[in-house]
Design a protein around this motif. Structure first.
Motif, short mmCIF file in Angstrom:
data_model
loop_
_atom_site.label_atom_id
_atom_site.label_comp_id
_atom_site.label_asym_id
_atom_site.label_seq_id
_atom_site.Cartn_x
_atom_site.Cartn_y
_atom_site.Cartn_z
N GLU A 23 8.90 47.37 46.66
CA GLU A 23 8.91 46.41 47.76
C GLU A 23 10.25 46.42 48.49
O GLU A 23 10.31 46.25 49.72
CB GLU A 23 8.57 45.02 47.23
N ASP A 24 11.34 46.66 47.76
CA ASP A 24 12.65 46.78 48.40
C ASP A 24 12.72 48.03 49.27
O ASP A 24 13.26 47.99 50.39
CB ASP A 24 13.75 46.85 47.33
N TYR A 25 12.18 49.14 48.78
CA TYR A 25 12.20 50.38 49.57
C TYR A 25 11.35 50.22 50.83
O TYR A 25 11.75 50.68 51.91
CB TYR A 25 11.67 51.55 48.74
N LEU A 49 1.00 49.66 44.52
CA LEU A 49 1.09 49.13 45.88
C LEU A 49 0.96 50.30 46.85
O LEU A 49 1.61 51.34 46.65
CB LEU A 49 2.43 48.42 46.09
N GLY A 50 0.14 50.14 47.87
CA GLY A 50 -0.01 51.23 48.83
C GLY A 50 -0.51 50.73 50.17
O GLY A 50 -1.12 49.67 50.27
N ILE A 63 2.69 54.95 48.80
CA ILE A 63 2.01 54.52 47.58
C ILE A 63 3.03 54.54 46.45
O ILE A 63 3.86 55.45 46.37
CB ILE A 63 0.85 55.46 47.21
N GLY A 64 2.97 53.57 45.56
CA GLY A 64 3.87 53.64 44.42
C GLY A 64 3.56 52.62 43.35
O GLY A 64 2.74 51.70 43.54
N THR A 65 4.20 52.81 42.23
CA THR A 65 4.07 51.86 41.12
C THR A 65 4.96 50.66 41.42
O THR A 65 6.02 50.78 42.04
CB THR A 65 4.47 52.51 39.80
N ARG A 66 4.53 49.50 40.97
CA ARG A 66 5.26 48.27 41.29
C ARG A 66 5.65 47.54 40.01
O ARG A 66 4.82 47.23 39.17
CB ARG A 66 4.38 47.36 42.16
N LYS A 67 6.95 47.29 39.88
CA LYS A 67 7.50 46.44 38.83
C LYS A 67 8.07 45.19 39.48
O LYS A 67 8.43 45.19 40.65
CB LYS A 67 8.62 47.15 38.07
N LEU A 107 6.40 56.55 45.53
CA LEU A 107 7.61 56.01 44.89
C LEU A 107 7.24 55.64 43.46
O LEU A 107 6.35 54.81 43.25
CB LEU A 107 8.11 54.79 45.66
N ILE A 108 7.90 56.26 42.50
CA ILE A 108 7.45 56.19 41.11
C ILE A 108 8.49 55.54 40.21
O ILE A 108 9.64 55.98 40.15
CB ILE A 108 7.13 57.61 40.59
N ASP A 109 8.09 54.48 39.53
CA ASP A 109 8.92 53.80 38.54
C ASP A 109 7.99 53.15 37.53
O ASP A 109 7.55 52.02 37.70
CB ASP A 109 9.81 52.75 39.22
#
Length: 272
Positions: A23-25, A49-50, A63-67, A107-109
């Motif tokens: 979300e920051d990116y 999130l995408g 698209i990416g994983t969200r923490k 974006l992957i975390d």
């Protein structure tokens, strides 16, 4: 001159709870972001999130994983561990991006896909395998950025990309160091030793040809000066995307295929 960070130290930075999340990116790099939800068939997964956004005026799919950064946010996002519904949502967005000729940026975390009984019953393995298969065939540019932790098939499911970028203090591996130590030595406390053996840091993976570019972080980690990091990520994405957009359709797919085929290939034996 300060000593280079150890792999274990980089892991600790990669896991820092205040490290920038997806979300920051999005807020910093992708104006006019329009998130898309899960659908009636598969439901919603807050760990993925995408949506569609603009990147320097160019429509892209992000698209990416969200923490989360608090316990409440992490619980809502299942600590960044996606379920099958999340990967299916991501795949739907990728196919939509292909239909409308939009580059895909992931974006992957994540510490990995959620391993729970329910996720397995709903086809976790199939969802990840389908993502790997379909990403390999996309005819639009695909950029993946490992921003924190990138573990196991849960990370790889979003990283079959033309260019894999990695933050300087991120880690990318087949599983967590604790899991590695538990399996190999039956002792998860040997985590730091596992970090060195696994070659999971950005410099190691760049040397091995697994990733394509290392994005520098501010001294001490991205969470200490995120605005500096965002400028570096913006620069790297812009440069890589400009290169990839010179290729079209099947040429992109063929180059991506060859990129992954080269990984781990043994050097040809010399004739006696």
């Amino acid at each position: 001159m300060s000593q280079p960070l150890t792999a274990a130290e980089r892991l600790s930075i990669a896991r820092h709870p205040q490290r920038p999340n997806i979300e920051d990116y999005i807020a910093a790099l992708f104006p006019h972001f329009f998130p898309q939800r899960g659908d009636r068939c598969y439901g919603e997964d807050e760990a993925i999130l995408g949506g569609v956004a603009l990147f320097h005026g160019r429509p892209v799919t992000v698209i990416g994983t969200r923490k989360g950064k608090t316990l409440e946010e992490n619980l809502r996002c299942n600590f960044g561990m996606p379920s099958p519904e999340g990967y299916r949502k991501a795949l739907r967005l990728m196919k939509q991006a292909e239909k409308f000729s939009r580059p895909v940026i992931t974006l992957i975390d994540t510490s990995g896909a959620y391993p729970g009984k329910g996720a397995e019953e709903r086809g976790q393995g199939e969802a990840i395998a389908r993502s790997l298969f379909e990403m390999s065939r996309l005819t639009v540019p695909v950029l993946a950025v490992i921003t924190g932790e990138g573990n196991s098939g849960g990370a790889l499911a979003l990283a079959v990309a033309d260019r894999v970028l990695m933050l300087e203090n991120a880690v990318y591996a087949i599983l967590s160091p604790e899991g590695f130590a538990s399996i190999l030595w039956k002792d998860p406390s040997r985590r730091d030793e596992a970090c060195e053996v696994m070659k999971l840091t950005a410099p190691d993976l760049k040397e091995l040809g697994v990733i394509d570019e290392i994005i520098p972080e501010p001294a001490g980690g991205a969470h200490l000066a995120p605005e500096i990091l965002f400028r570096e990520v913006d620069r790297a994405l812009s440069a890589q995307l400009a290169q990839l957009e010179r290729l079209k359709g099947s040429a992109l797919t063929a180059a991506r295929y060859q990129k992954f085929r080269r990984m781990g290939a043994a050097a040809p034996k010399e004739e006696a």
